[in-house]
Design a protein around this motif. Sequence first.
Motif, short mmCIF file in Angstrom:
data_model
loop_
_atom_site.label_atom_id
_atom_site.label_comp_id
_atom_site.label_asym_id
_atom_site.label_seq_id
_atom_site.Cartn_x
_atom_site.Cartn_y
_atom_site.Cartn_z
N SER A 110 0.84 -1.20 0.00
CA SER A 110 0.00 0.00 0.00
C SER A 110 0.87 1.25 0.00
O SER A 110 0.57 2.23 -0.69
CB SER A 110 -0.91 -0.01 1.23
N ASN A 111 1.97 1.22 0.75
CA ASN A 111 2.87 2.37 0.80
C ASN A 111 3.52 2.62 -0.56
O ASN A 111 3.69 3.78 -0.97
CB ASN A 111 3.94 2.17 1.87
N GLY A 112 3.91 1.55 -1.26
CA GLY A 112 4.52 1.71 -2.57
C GLY A 112 3.54 2.29 -3.57
O GLY A 112 3.89 3.18 -4.36
N MET A 117 1.26 7.47 -6.35
CA MET A 117 0.07 8.32 -6.44
C MET A 117 0.34 9.70 -5.84
O MET A 117 -0.06 10.74 -6.39
CB MET A 117 -1.11 7.66 -5.73
N ASP A 118 1.05 9.71 -4.72
CA ASP A 118 1.32 10.98 -4.05
C ASP A 118 2.24 11.88 -4.87
O ASP A 118 2.04 13.09 -4.93
CB ASP A 118 1.94 10.73 -2.67
N VAL A 158 0.73 -1.18 -12.36
CA VAL A 158 -0.63 -0.81 -11.96
C VAL A 158 -0.65 0.52 -11.22
O VAL A 158 -1.57 1.34 -11.39
CB VAL A 158 -1.27 -1.94 -11.11
N HIS A 159 0.35 0.78 -10.40
CA HIS A 159 0.43 2.01 -9.63
C HIS A 159 0.64 3.22 -10.55
O HIS A 159 0.01 4.26 -10.37
CB HIS A 159 1.56 1.91 -8.60
N VAL A 160 1.51 3.06 -11.54
CA VAL A 160 1.79 4.15 -12.47
C VAL A 160 0.58 4.39 -13.37
O VAL A 160 0.24 5.54 -13.68
CB VAL A 160 3.04 3.85 -13.31
N ALA A 161 -0.07 3.30 -13.79
CA ALA A 161 -1.26 3.44 -14.64
C ALA A 161 -2.34 4.25 -13.93
O ALA A 161 -2.94 5.16 -14.52
CB ALA A 161 -1.80 2.06 -15.02
N ALA A 162 -2.58 3.93 -12.67
CA ALA A 162 -3.60 4.66 -11.91
C ALA A 162 -3.21 6.12 -11.75
O ALA A 162 -4.04 7.03 -11.91
CB ALA A 162 -3.80 4.01 -10.55
#
Length: 271
Positions: A110-112, A117-118, A158-162
Amino acid sequence: MHGLVSRDLLRDRTVFVSGGGSGVNLAIAKACASVGANLVICGRTEEKLRAATNELEGCGAQAAYAVADVRDPGAVAAALAVAADRFGPIDALVCGAAGNFLAPAERISSNGFRAVMDIDLLGSFHCAHAAFEQLRQTRGTILFVSGGQSQMPFLHQVHVAAAKAGVDQLMRSLALEWGPYGIRSNSIVPGPVNGTEGMRRLAESATEEVWAEMVPLGRFAEPEEIGTMAAVLISPLAAYVNGAQVVVDGGMAMSGSSAFNRAVAAAAPAS
């Protein structure tokens, strides 16, 4: 960039670039400097910012820097105050600060996920929000640096896509909402770019040959090619461009991410 457009394209205009100490963002800053802009860059590492400012001054620009983490709205506001104190209200904001790494969705913490996102999404909002009053005064422009992950899925991204999809929707929303103030908002979507930290990280799993297979032009972009398009989008040449996602990827979006996905899957450790 000289010879392609007038050296005075951005004369007497001030451009603020987040994440401007290196990579694509520094290339954008250099392109703007080469056509007359004043530059203010921000980032987290003073040594890197100092070196980048020296490079910009070497391009003939008046340049300054402010140490700021885009995740901290107070620090961003202070950095933009530095720009206003030095050059007056800014004419253009480039939201370029970003983070990236490869991680399977089932393993990323979750932190990654939140970190990307941040930096990418929330950091872009902080910059735009803090710059609004200056941009309203100058009827200025915002350029968000997006990514191909906003358009198509890439394995372990997935994190970068979002984050990048959020950045593009933030851009479109501001184009609609702030257009009446004369503030244009657009995003640029670079493909693979030579010599950047992001490409060095992604190349650990997908080689240059894999990327070349994905890009119809068969090569990486040079940083200057992204910088030139960014400078044009910031400039009066694009005075009626608002709410646009401008893709500068050699045609990669047309060929899809399958070659990259196969390479990443092959390089991934067994579960």
